[in-house]
Design a protein around this motif. Structure first.
Motif, PDB file in Angstrom:
ATOM      1  N   PRO A 114       0.841  -1.203   0.000  1.00  0.00           N
ATOM      2  CA  PRO A 114       0.000   0.000   0.000  1.00  0.00           C
ATOM      3  C   PRO A 114       0.876   1.253   0.000  1.00  0.00           C
ATOM      4  CG  PRO A 114      -0.709  -1.532   1.708  1.00  0.00           C
ATOM      5  CD  PRO A 114       0.603  -2.036   1.176  1.00  0.00           C
ATOM      6  N   SER A 115       0.455   2.283  -0.729  1.00  0.00           N
ATOM      7  CA  SER A 115       1.212   3.527  -0.735  1.00  0.00           C
ATOM      8  C   SER A 115       0.250   4.697  -0.863  1.00  0.00           C
ATOM      9  CB  SER A 115       2.237   3.539  -1.875  1.00  0.00           C
ATOM     10  OG  SER A 115       1.579   3.461  -3.122  1.00  0.00           O
ATOM     11  N   LYS A 118      -3.579   4.940   0.325  1.00  0.00           N
ATOM     12  CA  LYS A 118      -3.941   3.586   0.759  1.00  0.00           C
ATOM     13  C   LYS A 118      -3.066   3.099   1.913  1.00  0.00           C
ATOM     14  CE  LYS A 118      -5.572   2.343  -3.797  1.00  0.00           C
ATOM     15  NZ  LYS A 118      -5.183   1.783  -5.065  1.00  0.00           N
ATOM     16  N   PHE A 119      -1.996   3.842   2.220  1.00  0.00           N
ATOM     17  CA  PHE A 119      -1.067   3.456   3.276  1.00  0.00           C
ATOM     18  C   PHE A 119      -1.659   3.789   4.641  1.00  0.00           C
ATOM     19  CE2 PHE A 119       2.638   3.758   6.011  1.00  0.00           C
ATOM     20  CZ  PHE A 119       3.430   2.716   5.570  1.00  0.00           C
ATOM     21  N   SER A 124       0.067  -1.055   7.489  1.00  0.00           N
ATOM     22  CA  SER A 124       0.603  -1.404   6.167  1.00  0.00           C
ATOM     23  C   SER A 124       2.022  -1.945   6.274  1.00  0.00           C
ATOM     24  CB  SER A 124       0.571  -0.179   5.248  1.00  0.00           C
ATOM     25  OG  SER A 124      -0.765   0.184   4.972  1.00  0.00           O
TER      26      SER A 124
END
Length: 153
Positions: A114-115, A118-119, A124
């Protein structure tokens, strides 16, 4: 992806001949490269969470480690994906036809780190380290890591 984003496509050979993953990674700029390396565990890579940037960054490659021997991952690379093993039932072809049972096994998959938005801080990072560790727990399978290498600005 955004209209102005740069996307790099990466092909990861998880288990030849039939388990190949293709992923589209949105990278920060056109000068960014995507690098991948496959190595046995333990990797010898120190990762740190950059919660402000929503990323997991390579902070050190240990001297003499499997990562150093592979020669592809360097400090500053951003982890974007890695191989992972997930449990599944394996059914021999003859058993399926005859209605027989299966046995527990593992399937190798590409875990997308995830980044950005979305992190999720801590979560994560822990999920990603679990994905990397699953390769060893499933029977010392090699680990494939996919990183984004950004050129200094």
């Amino acid at each position: 992806p955004h209209a102005s984003s740069v996307v790099r496509e990466v092909v990861v050979e998880l288990e030849l001949p039939d388990n190949i993953a293709v992923a589209a990674l949105e990278v920060r700029s056109a000068s960014a490269r995507v690098v991948q390396a496959t190595m046995p565990p333990p990797l010898g890579i120190c990762f740190e969470e950059d919660a402000g940037g929503g990323e997991i960054v390579v902070t050190e490659v240990l001297p003499g480690s499997n990562a150093e021997k592979a020669g592809c991952i360097v400090t500053g690379d951003v982890l974007r994906a890695c191989s992972a093993m997930i449990p599944e039932m394996k059914y021999p072809r003859t058993n399926v036809l005859l209605g027989g049972g299966g046995r527990p096994g593992f399937r190798r998959v590409l875990f997308m780190v995830p980044s950005g938005s979305k992190f999720r801080a801590s979560v994560s990072f822990d999920q990603t380290m679990g994905a990397i560790g699953s390769n060893a727990r499933a029977g010392d399978f090699d680990v494939t890591v996919v990183c984004e290498r950004r050129m200094p600005s």
